[in-house]
Design an enzyme around this catalytic site. Structure first.
Site: not given
Length: 97
Positions: A1-2, A60
């Protein structure tokens, strides 16, 4: 997610090229609901905080559709997603496409 989508695809392609044909890959990642989908409120609350954090560092949180797209661009497919005890992480089980 990063990671950005572009960075995710680069990483997934590298893993694809470096692995054998019958390898399985497991990602421990959040899989958030699509807009308009219902989910338990503790998941929505936890993911909302992560969305703000990810905006600050360029990453995200992603939906199942987002993960399927990224995996396909990197040569993978999602065989299943397993729910864990944590509202922040699912196990995304992948295999080579």
């Amino acid at each position: 997610h990063d990671w950005s989508n572009e960075d995710c695809i680069k990483i997934l392609k590298s893993l694809h090229e470096a692995s054998s044909k019958d390898v399985k890959m497991v990602l421990a990642e959040a899989v958030v609901p699509n807009p308009g989908e219902n989910s338990p409120s503790h998941i929505n609350h936890a993911c909302a905080g992560l969305d703000i954090l990810m905006l600050l560092i360029g990453g995200r949180e992603r939906t199942k559709s987002d993960w399927e797209y990224l995996l396909s661009q990197g040569g993978w497919k999602c065989s299943r997603i397993e729910i864990t005890d944590s509202p922040l992480y699912h196990l995304v089980i992948c295999e080579k496409a």
